[in-house]
Design an enzyme around this catalytic site. Structure first.
Site, PDB file in Angstrom:
ATOM      1  CE  LYS A 116      -4.043  -2.119   1.937  1.00 55.10           C
ATOM      2  NZ  LYS A 116      -5.251  -1.923   2.705  1.00 55.10           N
ATOM      3  N   GLY A 165      -9.929  -5.908   4.702  1.00 59.48           N
ATOM      4  CA  GLY A 165     -10.441  -5.171   5.861  1.00 59.48           C
ATOM      5  C   GLY A 165      -9.655  -5.432   7.137  1.00 59.48           C
ATOM      6  CD  GLU A 200      -4.787   5.939   4.078  1.00 59.85           C
ATOM      7  OE1 GLU A 200      -4.164   5.305   3.226  1.00 59.85           O
ATOM      8  OE2 GLU A 200      -5.982   5.724   4.353  1.00 59.85           O
ATOM      9  CE1 TYR A 202     -12.344   6.264  10.425  1.00 58.71           C
ATOM     10  CE2 TYR A 202     -13.232   8.325  11.284  1.00 58.71           C
ATOM     11  CZ  TYR A 202     -13.407   7.012  10.892  1.00 58.71           C
ATOM     12  OH  TYR A 202     -14.656   6.453  10.952  1.00 58.71           O
ATOM     13  NE  ARG A 292      -8.498  -9.251  -4.690  1.00 56.94           N
ATOM     14  CZ  ARG A 292      -9.634  -8.676  -4.327  1.00 56.94           C
ATOM     15  NH1 ARG A 292     -10.699  -8.765  -5.095  1.00 56.94           N
ATOM     16  NH2 ARG A 292      -9.727  -7.979  -3.209  1.00 56.94           N
ATOM     17  CB  VAL A 295     -16.617 -10.193  -4.414  1.00 51.90           C
ATOM     18  CG1 VAL A 295     -18.021 -10.669  -4.098  1.00 51.90           C
ATOM     19  CG2 VAL A 295     -15.577 -11.031  -3.690  1.00 51.90           C
ATOM     20  NE  ARG A 338     -19.193  -8.521  -1.286  1.00 50.86           N
ATOM     21  CZ  ARG A 338     -17.868  -8.467  -1.260  1.00 50.86           C
ATOM     22  NH1 ARG A 338     -17.192  -9.291  -0.477  1.00 50.86           N
ATOM     23  NH2 ARG A 338     -17.231  -7.595  -2.007  1.00 50.86           N
TER      24      ARG A 338
HETATM   25  P1  ADP Z   1      -8.359  -3.417   2.716  1.00 50.75           P
HETATM   26  O1  ADP Z   1      -7.229  -3.605   1.761  1.00 50.75           O
HETATM   27  O2  ADP Z   1      -8.147  -4.200   3.974  1.00 50.75           O
HETATM   28  O3  ADP Z   1      -9.694  -3.643   2.096  1.00 50.75           O
HETATM   29  P2  ADP Z   1      -8.626  -0.537   2.456  1.00 50.75           P
HETATM   30  O4  ADP Z   1      -7.479   0.365   2.534  1.00 50.75           O
HETATM   31  O5  ADP Z   1      -9.180  -0.829   1.094  1.00 50.75           O
HETATM   32  O6  ADP Z   1      -8.294  -1.911   3.214  1.00 50.75           O
HETATM   33  O7  ADP Z   1      -9.795   0.020   3.362  1.00 50.75           O
HETATM   34  C1  ADP Z   1     -10.972  -0.718   3.623  1.00 50.75           C
HETATM   35  C2  ADP Z   1     -12.090   0.194   4.104  1.00 50.75           C
HETATM   36  O8  ADP Z   1     -11.668   0.901   5.270  1.00 50.75           O
HETATM   37  C3  ADP Z   1     -12.509   1.268   3.127  1.00 50.75           C
HETATM   38  O9  ADP Z   1     -13.487   0.840   2.233  1.00 50.75           O
HETATM   39  C4  ADP Z   1     -13.046   2.337   4.060  1.00 50.75           C
HETATM   40  O10 ADP Z   1     -14.352   1.997   4.452  1.00 50.75           O
HETATM   41  C5  ADP Z   1     -12.164   2.224   5.256  1.00 50.75           C
HETATM   42  N1  ADP Z   1     -11.035   3.178   5.175  1.00 50.75           N
HETATM   43  C6  ADP Z   1      -9.829   2.965   4.632  1.00 50.75           C
HETATM   44  N2  ADP Z   1      -9.029   4.054   4.737  1.00 50.75           N
HETATM   45  C7  ADP Z   1      -9.751   4.999   5.366  1.00 50.75           C
HETATM   46  C8  ADP Z   1      -9.488   6.337   5.782  1.00 50.75           C
HETATM   47  N3  ADP Z   1      -8.311   6.922   5.582  1.00 50.75           N
HETATM   48  N4  ADP Z   1     -10.468   7.008   6.420  1.00 50.75           N
HETATM   49  C9  ADP Z   1     -11.660   6.430   6.654  1.00 50.75           C
HETATM   50  N5  ADP Z   1     -11.974   5.175   6.302  1.00 50.75           N
HETATM   51  C10 ADP Z   1     -11.047   4.444   5.656  1.00 50.75           C
END
Ligand code: ADP
Length: 447
Positions: A116, A165, A200, A202, A292, A295, A338
């Site tokens: 990431k 997640g 990051e 929030y 990839r 879903v 889902r």
């Molecule tokens: P993963 O790879 O585990 O799916 P992501 O980085 O795609 O993780 O983040 C998954 C979810 O977490 C996002 O869809 C969002 O709902 C929440 N999220 C991620 N980053 C942030 C952020 N900086 N602020 C608020 N919510 C976030």
């Protein structure tokens, strides 16, 4: 074109790939664990090989066994589906080194985007907005505190190798951050064999919007519009739809163009998804690329008419994209939910068991992608998702109405088996959802 493809996966996605191959006149080789011996899609494949016991670490994640099956099955390519080895750059490399095409991106782009922090750097280079955060990995507490003060609390500590997640922790203040940092890193090491974490900001009450991409090996790349996946629990998606509700057309076009720029900068090809979060002011921020098929790909298939699995196979075979950006439609509104075998009232705990009664909805605008049947044993060994219910209608209102009646038709019963159906039914009735005003925390706050 390939004559024979092995599918290194199970469940609904294995069946989805078999179906696409059949329509293309391509033979298929399935693999299965001992727990999936009775899976009915195995008889649809031309050949099927058992690759080990139920535990995925001993079967679906065993690279040597999958390559052996591919060699015995005499295939030219492997489709990894999603999950399992689909984003494992080492697996892609082993496939190609063995003279078997991996139906997915180049190893290099996969490795970079799978990390990431590296993906954030590529996004910044491509002038794609990222969430404000640390420039790279954070290793010491003082640096973490300095970054967090600069961007402002609350912040998220994220595992650079995280996914699904998992590996995301919130810190609301300095004391919190100091105590969570070590724990987050240790947890990341354990879960992903990579202790790297970064910080990051929030983003308060965001929406999740992602862009479907296709790129060929000849430098052509297109987007197939966006999907909104804001309805989540534990950072995992429950409802996905296209187009995203209430997203101004100009933002929509910007986000799609940004996604194309990003994957072109990464030297990416095959199917991929660029994920963003969108804040209250419609400012969007890149969060990650899923290298990839996802879903929720059927949502995009419904509105664009494209078959994404076939596109993946054609791209892997070296064909040029025939889709032209200007003519890719986004017709009507599509929505997917889902169907998971889990108990929403019990922390979404998995509820494996045998399905003793099953009634699958149908009718105009309804698609059900699933490998289950009456008598099917839902295994405790794998993901709880047992099917995806998809609807497509001219408008979002009609899609919601169609989804509601389809869920009302749905019967899935068995001793101990609970599903997400009742929860999703409630979400669809909620005015926050119908007005398209939800955020990613809505489900957990409201239900
Ligand atoms: P993963 O790879 O585990 O799916 P992501 O980085 O795609 O993780 O983040 C998954 C979810 O977490 C996002 O869809 C969002 O709902 C929440 N999220 C991620 N980053 C942030 C952020 N900086 N602020 C608020 N919510 C976030």
């Amino acid at each position: 074109m390939f004559q024979r493809i092995l599918i290194a996966n199970r469940g609904e996605i294995a069946l989805r790939v078999i179906r696409a191959c059949k329509e293309m006149g391509i033979e298929t080789v399935a693999v299965y664990s001992e727990a999936d011996r009775e899976a009915s899609y195995l008889t649809l494949a031309d050949e099927a090989y058992c690759i080990g016991p139920a535990a995925s670490g001993e079967s679906y994640l065993k690279i040597d066994r999958i390559i052996s099956a591919a060699e015995i099955g005499n295939v030219q390519a492997i489709h990894p589906g999603y999950g399992f080895l689909s984003e494992n750059a080492h697996f892609a490399e082993v496939c190609r080194d063995s003279g078997i095409e991996f139906i997915g991106p180049p190893v290099d782009a996969m490795a970079k985007l799978g990390d990431k922090v590296a993906a954030r750097k590529i996004a910044i280079e491509a002038k794609v907005p990222v969430v404000p955060g640390s420039p790279g990995l954070v290793t010491d507490e003082e640096e973490a505190v300095r970054v967090a003060r600069e961007i402002g609390f609350p912040v998220l500590i994220k595992a650079t190798a995280g996914g699904g997640g998992k590996g995301i922790r919130a810190a609301h203040n300095e004391i919190n951050l100091r105590s969570e940092l070590k724990a987050a890193s240790a947890e990341a090491e354990k879960a992903f064999k990579n202790a790297g974490v970064y910080i990051e900001k929030y983003i308060e009450k965001p929406r999740h919007v992602e862009v479907q991409l296709l790129a060929d090996q000849h430098g052509n790349a297109v987007h197939l519009w966006e999907r909104d996946c804001t309805m989540q629990r534990k950072h995992q998606k429950l409802v996905e739809e296209s187009p995203a509700p209430n997203l101004p057309q100009s933002v929509r076009e910007d986000i799609c163009k940004a996604a194309v720029r990003l994957i072109q900068n990464a030297g990416y090809y095959n199917a991929g998804t660029c994920e963003f979060i969108v804040d209250k002011d419609n400012q969007f921020y890149f969060i990650e690329v899923n290298a990839r098929i996802q879903v929720e790909h059927p949502v995009t298939e419904q509105v664009t008419g494209a078959d994404l699995i076939k596109e993946q196979i054609r791209i892997a075979a070296g064909e040029k994209l025939t889709l032209k950006q200007r003519t890719i439609p986004c017709n009507g509104a599509a929505m997917e939910v889902r169907i998971n075998a889990e108990d929403p009232e019990n922390g979404f705990r998995g509820t494996p068991g045998r399905i003793t009664k099953l009634r699958i909805p149908g009718g105009h605008g309804v698609r059900f992608d699933s490998h289950v049947y009456e008598g099917y044993m839902i295994s405790p060994h794998y993901d709880s998702m047992i099917g995806k219910l998809i609807v497509h209608k001219p408008t979002r209102e009609e899609a919601i109405a169609c989804m509601k009646r389809a869920l009302d038709e749905f019967i899935l019963e068995g001793p101990g088996v609970k599903t997400t159906i009742p929860l999703i039914r409630k979400i669809l009735d909620h005015s926050t959802f119908t007005s398209g005003e939800g955020d990613t925390g809505f489900v957990e706050r409201s239900f």
